[in-house]
Design a protein around this motif. Structure first.
Motif, PDB file in Angstrom:
ATOM      1  N   TYR A  99       6.099  30.830 -84.484  1.00 22.38           N
ATOM      2  CA  TYR A  99       5.582  32.162 -84.171  1.00 22.38           C
ATOM      3  C   TYR A  99       6.629  32.878 -83.325  1.00 22.38           C
ATOM      4  N   ALA A 100       7.534  33.571 -84.003  1.00 19.90           N
ATOM      5  CA  ALA A 100       8.638  34.254 -83.348  1.00 19.90           C
ATOM      6  C   ALA A 100       8.367  35.753 -83.287  1.00 19.90           C
ATOM      7  N   ALA A 101       9.358  36.499 -82.798  1.00 18.05           N
ATOM      8  CA  ALA A 101       9.147  37.924 -82.519  1.00 18.05           C
ATOM      9  C   ALA A 101       8.780  38.730 -83.758  1.00 18.05           C
ATOM     10  N   HIS A 102       9.272  38.326 -84.935  1.00 19.65           N
ATOM     11  CA  HIS A 102       8.980  39.106 -86.131  1.00 19.65           C
ATOM     12  C   HIS A 102       7.596  38.815 -86.699  1.00 19.65           C
ATOM     13  N   VAL A 103       7.029  37.689 -86.340  1.00 22.44           N
ATOM     14  CA  VAL A 103       5.731  37.317 -86.908  1.00 22.44           C
ATOM     15  C   VAL A 103       4.631  38.265 -86.446  1.00 22.44           C
TER      16      VAL A 103
END
Length: 302
Positions: free
Chosen positions: A43-47
């Motif tokens: 779950y990274a910034a783009h998700v």
């Protein structure tokens, strides 16, 4: 392109972090109705921008892409022929090109492209001109655009994709001389890469002493999209864990099979309706794995 796209898949590219100056194109386009799907194991910034998140296990993106391709080929090429896609692949890809088959044991394997020189035609640089089956004349023909037209005076004016009177047949199914089994590499079994095979059938025509099929027919066989009467081992449906179904990829990637089928269907349907405004931002995040060449090929095929 991001701004004009109406269905966007971020795959291996964390745009807000690694492409910060460009990220606003994506975030702003969402206000125009753009749907965003993210493939990321974490779950990274783009998700946080994703309408759907496909959290594939690290290094398994190739399996995910193959399953999406299985759905698209079945629903938009075989179950229902989509004119926009059919016209595009006939003119702009090698899918109609004829491939020779070579006998190996009690089956066949794909060998090389059939060339104009094999037909005793083609003129200058005939051994560099690929061949399709022409639906109009019902014979093999060499369309414009192959490299044999590029390096010579006789090819002047033919270094393009204009088909003229030639209508390339995408599949030999329904006009074949016979059906034969072919062995295709499996990358999920065996001690080495491609160390195992599965056997599936393709429709063929005989040209002289050579059996040929199309790249498209080979593609359907590799993806496991069957058609009535063809020999071999075929998946029953999307729930059958046979290469390369949504259920098969779920065991490898951990992504829900129904979600994979949904995203693939939406991605293709949007492209059909909008005449191509579906897009994958394919980043370097997938090329850090040993099998990244297979991953990239599967994603580019989408």
């Amino acid at each position: 392109d991001w701004w004009n796209c109406s269905y966007l898949i971020l795959w291996g590219s964390n745009v807000p972090i690694t492409r910060t100056p460009d990220a606003h194109f994506m975030t702003e386009a969402r206000y125009r109705g753009q749907k965003v799907v993210v493939v990321s194991p974490d779950y990274a910034a783009h998700v946080k921008f994703a309408d759907n998140w496909l959290p594939a296990q690290p290094g398994t993106d190739g399996a995910l892409a193959m399953a999406m391709g299985h759905v698209i080929l079945k629903e938009f090429f075989v179950d229902r022929e989509t004119p926009y896609f059919q016209q595009y692949v006939r003119k702009n890809t090698d899918l109609p090109c004829l491939v020779t088959l070579r006998k190996r044991g009690d089956a066949f394997v794909a060998d090389r492209f059939l060339r104009a020189s094999d037909l005793g035609t083609g003129g200058e640089h005939a051994d560099w001109k690929t061949v399709v089956w022409d639906a109009v004349a019902d014979i093999p023909a060499a369309p414009n655009g192959s490299i044999g037209f590029r390096w010579g005076d006789a090819g002047l004016g033919s270094w393009n994709l204009e088909l003229g009177a030639i209508d390339p047949v995408l599949s030999l199914y329904g006009r074949q001389d016979e059906d034969v089994p072919i062995d295709l590499p499996r990358f999920d079994q065996g001690e080495t890469e491609g160390g195992s095979v599965h056997r599936r059938g393709v429709p063929v025509k005989r040209i002289g002493d050579v059996l040929v099929t199309t790249v498209y027919d080979l593609l359907l066989a590799q993806y496991g999209v069957g058609r009535p009467g063809l020999p071999g081992e075929w998946p029953r449906d999307y729930e059958h864990p046979s290469p390369y179904t949504p259920a098969w990829q779920a065991e490898i990637t951990g992504v829900d099979a129904a979600l994979v089928a949904q995203v693939a269907r939406e991605f293709a349907r949007n492209a059909e309706v909008t005449q191509g405004r579906s897009m994958i931002i394919m980043g370097a995040g997938t090329n850090h794995w040993y099998h990244s060449d297979q991953t990239y090929r599967a994603m580019l095929s989408l």
